[in-house]
Design an enzyme around this catalytic site. Structure first.
Site, mmCIF file in Angstrom:
data_model
loop_
_atom_site.group_PDB
_atom_site.id
_atom_site.type_symbol
_atom_site.label_atom_id
_atom_site.label_comp_id
_atom_site.label_asym_id
_atom_site.label_seq_id
_atom_site.Cartn_x
_atom_site.Cartn_y
_atom_site.Cartn_z
ATOM 1 N N LYS A 13 0.843 -1.208 0.000
ATOM 2 C CA LYS A 13 0.000 0.000 0.000
ATOM 3 C C LYS A 13 0.882 1.264 0.000
ATOM 4 O O LYS A 13 0.665 2.172 -0.788
ATOM 5 C CB LYS A 13 -0.924 0.024 1.234
ATOM 6 C CG LYS A 13 -1.839 -1.193 1.348
ATOM 7 C CD LYS A 13 -2.784 -1.076 2.522
ATOM 8 C CE LYS A 13 -2.125 -1.155 3.877
ATOM 9 N NZ LYS A 13 -1.530 -2.468 4.218
ATOM 10 N N ARG A 88 -10.152 0.866 8.229
ATOM 11 C CA ARG A 88 -9.735 -0.474 8.598
ATOM 12 C C ARG A 88 -10.824 -1.236 9.355
ATOM 13 O O ARG A 88 -10.651 -2.378 9.706
ATOM 14 C CB ARG A 88 -8.525 -0.368 9.516
ATOM 15 C CG ARG A 88 -7.243 -0.851 8.887
ATOM 16 C CD ARG A 88 -6.164 -0.549 9.888
ATOM 17 N NE ARG A 88 -4.999 -1.314 9.692
ATOM 18 C CZ ARG A 88 -3.897 -0.851 9.092
ATOM 19 N NH1 ARG A 88 -3.877 0.332 8.565
ATOM 20 N NH2 ARG A 88 -2.831 -1.607 9.032
ATOM 21 N N ARG A 127 11.546 -5.556 5.201
ATOM 22 C CA ARG A 127 11.322 -4.116 4.962
ATOM 23 C C ARG A 127 12.280 -3.231 5.762
ATOM 24 O O ARG A 127 12.533 -3.454 6.939
ATOM 25 C CB ARG A 127 9.888 -3.747 5.324
ATOM 26 C CG ARG A 127 9.660 -2.240 5.306
ATOM 27 C CD ARG A 127 8.229 -1.840 5.371
ATOM 28 N NE ARG A 127 7.477 -2.561 6.364
ATOM 29 C CZ ARG A 127 6.157 -2.631 6.392
ATOM 30 N NH1 ARG A 127 5.449 -2.015 5.459
ATOM 31 N NH2 ARG A 127 5.540 -3.292 7.328
ATOM 32 N N ARG A 159 10.827 -1.347 11.142
ATOM 33 C CA ARG A 159 9.711 -0.972 12.017
ATOM 34 C C ARG A 159 9.644 -1.935 13.201
ATOM 35 O O ARG A 159 9.927 -3.113 13.053
ATOM 36 C CB ARG A 159 8.400 -1.025 11.224
ATOM 37 C CG ARG A 159 8.055 0.308 10.616
ATOM 38 C CD ARG A 159 6.916 0.300 9.682
ATOM 39 N NE ARG A 159 5.751 -0.481 10.070
ATOM 40 C CZ ARG A 159 4.653 -0.592 9.312
ATOM 41 N NH1 ARG A 159 4.596 0.026 8.147
ATOM 42 N NH2 ARG A 159 3.636 -1.307 9.704
ATOM 43 N N ARG A 170 -1.027 -9.120 13.119
ATOM 44 C CA ARG A 170 -1.515 -8.077 12.209
ATOM 45 C C ARG A 170 -2.346 -8.697 11.093
ATOM 46 O O ARG A 170 -3.372 -8.155 10.703
ATOM 47 C CB ARG A 170 -0.333 -7.297 11.611
ATOM 48 C CG ARG A 170 0.221 -6.259 12.565
ATOM 49 C CD ARG A 170 1.623 -5.835 12.207
ATOM 50 N NE ARG A 170 1.715 -5.198 10.907
ATOM 51 C CZ ARG A 170 2.882 -4.981 10.286
ATOM 52 N NH1 ARG A 170 4.014 -5.346 10.859
ATOM 53 N NH2 ARG A 170 2.899 -4.388 9.113
HETATM 54 P P1 AP5 Z 1 4.705 -1.625 1.933
HETATM 55 O O1 AP5 Z 1 4.474 -0.814 0.735
HETATM 56 O O2 AP5 Z 1 5.384 -0.986 3.087
HETATM 57 O O3 AP5 Z 1 3.383 -2.402 2.377
HETATM 58 P P2 AP5 Z 1 2.085 -1.866 3.173
HETATM 59 O O4 AP5 Z 1 0.912 -2.479 2.532
HETATM 60 O O5 AP5 Z 1 2.144 -0.398 3.303
HETATM 61 O O6 AP5 Z 1 2.319 -2.597 4.539
HETATM 62 P P3 AP5 Z 1 2.203 -2.073 6.044
HETATM 63 O O7 AP5 Z 1 2.918 -3.056 6.884
HETATM 64 O O8 AP5 Z 1 2.608 -0.642 6.158
HETATM 65 O O9 AP5 Z 1 0.673 -2.200 6.269
HETATM 66 P P4 AP5 Z 1 -0.022 -2.231 7.623
HETATM 67 O O10 AP5 Z 1 -1.407 -1.996 7.230
HETATM 68 O O11 AP5 Z 1 0.234 -3.443 8.423
HETATM 69 O O12 AP5 Z 1 0.731 -1.108 8.475
HETATM 70 P P5 AP5 Z 1 0.369 0.410 8.792
HETATM 71 O O13 AP5 Z 1 1.597 1.165 8.895
HETATM 72 O O14 AP5 Z 1 -0.689 0.882 7.911
HETATM 73 O O15 AP5 Z 1 5.569 -2.905 1.448
HETATM 74 C C1 AP5 Z 1 6.023 -3.870 2.366
HETATM 75 C C2 AP5 Z 1 7.397 -4.391 1.941
HETATM 76 O O16 AP5 Z 1 7.260 -5.131 0.735
HETATM 77 C C3 AP5 Z 1 8.444 -3.318 1.631
HETATM 78 O O17 AP5 Z 1 9.674 -3.784 2.037
HETATM 79 C C4 AP5 Z 1 8.381 -3.158 0.104
HETATM 80 O O18 AP5 Z 1 9.616 -2.759 -0.429
HETATM 81 C C5 AP5 Z 1 8.012 -4.563 -0.323
HETATM 82 N N1 AP5 Z 1 7.136 -4.620 -1.484
HETATM 83 C C6 AP5 Z 1 6.012 -3.897 -1.717
HETATM 84 N N2 AP5 Z 1 5.417 -4.276 -2.854
HETATM 85 C C7 AP5 Z 1 6.175 -5.279 -3.362
HETATM 86 C C8 AP5 Z 1 6.076 -6.091 -4.521
HETATM 87 N N3 AP5 Z 1 5.070 -5.955 -5.386
HETATM 88 N N4 AP5 Z 1 7.031 -7.030 -4.731
HETATM 89 C C9 AP5 Z 1 8.065 -7.167 -3.853
HETATM 90 N N5 AP5 Z 1 8.214 -6.429 -2.741
HETATM 91 C C10 AP5 Z 1 7.285 -5.498 -2.490
HETATM 92 O O19 AP5 Z 1 -0.260 0.239 10.261
HETATM 93 C C11 AP5 Z 1 0.555 -0.157 11.334
HETATM 94 C C12 AP5 Z 1 -0.295 -0.301 12.584
HETATM 95 O O20 AP5 Z 1 -0.891 0.961 12.927
HETATM 96 C C13 AP5 Z 1 -1.484 -1.262 12.482
HETATM 97 O O21 AP5 Z 1 -1.096 -2.609 12.714
HETATM 98 C C14 AP5 Z 1 -2.424 -0.714 13.562
HETATM 99 O O22 AP5 Z 1 -1.986 -1.093 14.829
HETATM 100 C C15 AP5 Z 1 -2.210 0.796 13.438
HETATM 101 N N6 AP5 Z 1 -3.162 1.396 12.459
HETATM 102 C C16 AP5 Z 1 -2.866 1.916 11.243
HETATM 103 N N7 AP5 Z 1 -3.950 2.382 10.635
HETATM 104 C C17 AP5 Z 1 -4.990 2.153 11.488
HETATM 105 C C18 AP5 Z 1 -6.385 2.391 11.405
HETATM 106 N N8 AP5 Z 1 -6.950 2.951 10.310
HETATM 107 N N9 AP5 Z 1 -7.152 2.019 12.462
HETATM 108 C C19 AP5 Z 1 -6.612 1.461 13.567
HETATM 109 N N10 AP5 Z 1 -5.288 1.192 13.695
HETATM 110 C C20 AP5 Z 1 -4.480 1.539 12.671
HETATM 111 MG MG MG Z 2 2.318 0.969 4.918
#
Ligand code: AP5
Ligand code: MG
Length: 248
Positions: A13, A88, A127, A159, A170
């Site tokens: 994402k 979410r 990552r 992270r 997660r």
């Molecule tokens: P990346 O692009 O970083 O993936 P992502 O989908 O952004 O993954 P996240 O881990 O950030 O999602 P998340 O939803 O768990 O975390 P968030 O920060 O939102 O890519 C991942 C890796 O893969 C990278 O190394 C990249 O280089 C690689 N990659 C990407 N695409 C690729 C491809 N096609 N091929 C190969 N490699 C690839 O949330 C964190 C925490 O915050 C949550 O767990 C929760 O506790 C809290 N939180 C966040 N939002 C909310 C909400 N709305 N409500 C409540 N709690 C929330």
């Molecule tokens: Mg992300």
């Protein structure tokens, strides 16, 4: 146009949002990034958020919705947001719709990045993020080098929630709380676009770009169609006549 980029942890994402903002005049809103900035403030709320994130659970809807309201209400962001990791929960989806309505906006597209569970865990484990420019890399799949990253290596960090135990929680939280939102958006005609997120980063982006360009063209046609041409003509004609025949 506002859009949502949806998918499990590690789906890409953030990576795809970065690609989109580099080519379209949009702004990324990652609730994960916003919450991580809140942790840095070391407030009581920040400490609470840290423990929730490190357990792989969801922060309360109230906290997240308040952060989102601040962004949507800012006129600079009008109709140009990419929601990454939000909504979410169903309740967040309702709240988003209500908020956008309040500020005369809507969601035009929801991209769902579909990625297999085993792929997710490899991606998350490898990552690294630059805390200076916020670029996302992967030590196995997309390593940083002098061509794709200009900041010093010391800024690259892992992270705290990117470990094998938290990633399982997660993923389970995603399946239980977030995935059901897809039904909600699927019922809204023409909104949901399913994308195979197991492909290469560039291949996924090509698909997203193609869809966005089509939609942008369509929005332009709608704009031309709905534009009050009649009012504009009379306005121009009115000023022209005033200029020609000034009132005495
Ligand atoms: P990346 O692009 O970083 O993936 P992502 O989908 O952004 O993954 P996240 O881990 O950030 O999602 P998340 O939803 O768990 O975390 P968030 O920060 O939102 O890519 C991942 C890796 O893969 C990278 O190394 C990249 O280089 C690689 N990659 C990407 N695409 C690729 C491809 N096609 N091929 C190969 N490699 C690839 O949330 C964190 C925490 O915050 C949550 O767990 C929760 O506790 C809290 N939180 C966040 N939002 C909310 C909400 N709305 N409500 C409540 N709690 C929330
Ligand atoms: Mg992300």
């Amino acid at each position: 146009m506002n859009l949502i980029i949806f998918g499990p942890p590690g789906a890409g994402k953030g990576t795809q949002s970065n690609n989109i903002i580099n080519n379209f005049n949009l702004k990324q809103v990652s609730t994960g990034d916003l919450l991580r900035s809140e942790i840095k403030t070391q407030t009581d709320l920040g400490k609470k958020i840290k423990s929730i994130i490190n357990n792989g659970e969801l922060v309360s809807d109230d906290v997240v919705n308040t952060l989102i309201r601040k962004i949507i209400s800012d006129p600079k962001n009008f109709n140009r947001l990419i929601f990454d990791g939000y909504p979410r929960t169903i309740s967040q989806a309702f709240s988003l719709e209500k908020l956008l309505k309040e500020f005369n906006q809507k969601i035009s597209i929801v991209f769902n990045l579909k990625v297999d569970k085993d792929v997710v865990s490899k991606r998350v484990n490898g990552r690294v993020i630059c805390i200076r420019c916020l670029k996302i890399f992967n030590v196995y799949l997309n390593p940083p080098n002098s061509k794709n990253h200009k900041c010093e290596k010391k800024y690259l960090e892992k992270r705290t929630d990117d470990n094998s135990k938290t990633i399982l929680n997660r993923y389970e939280t995603y399946v239980a709380e977030s995935k059901p939102i897809l039904d909600y958006y699927n019922k809204k005609e023409g909104l949901l676009f399913e994308i195979d997120g197991n492909q290469k980063i560039a291949e996924i982006y090509d698909k997203i770009k193609g869809i966005l360009e089509n939609i942008s063209d369509w929005h332009y046609v709608c704009f031309l169609y709905k534009f009050p041409w009649k009012n504009l003509t009379s306005l121009i004609y009115g000023s022209y006549s005033r200029y020609q025949y000034p009132s005495r």
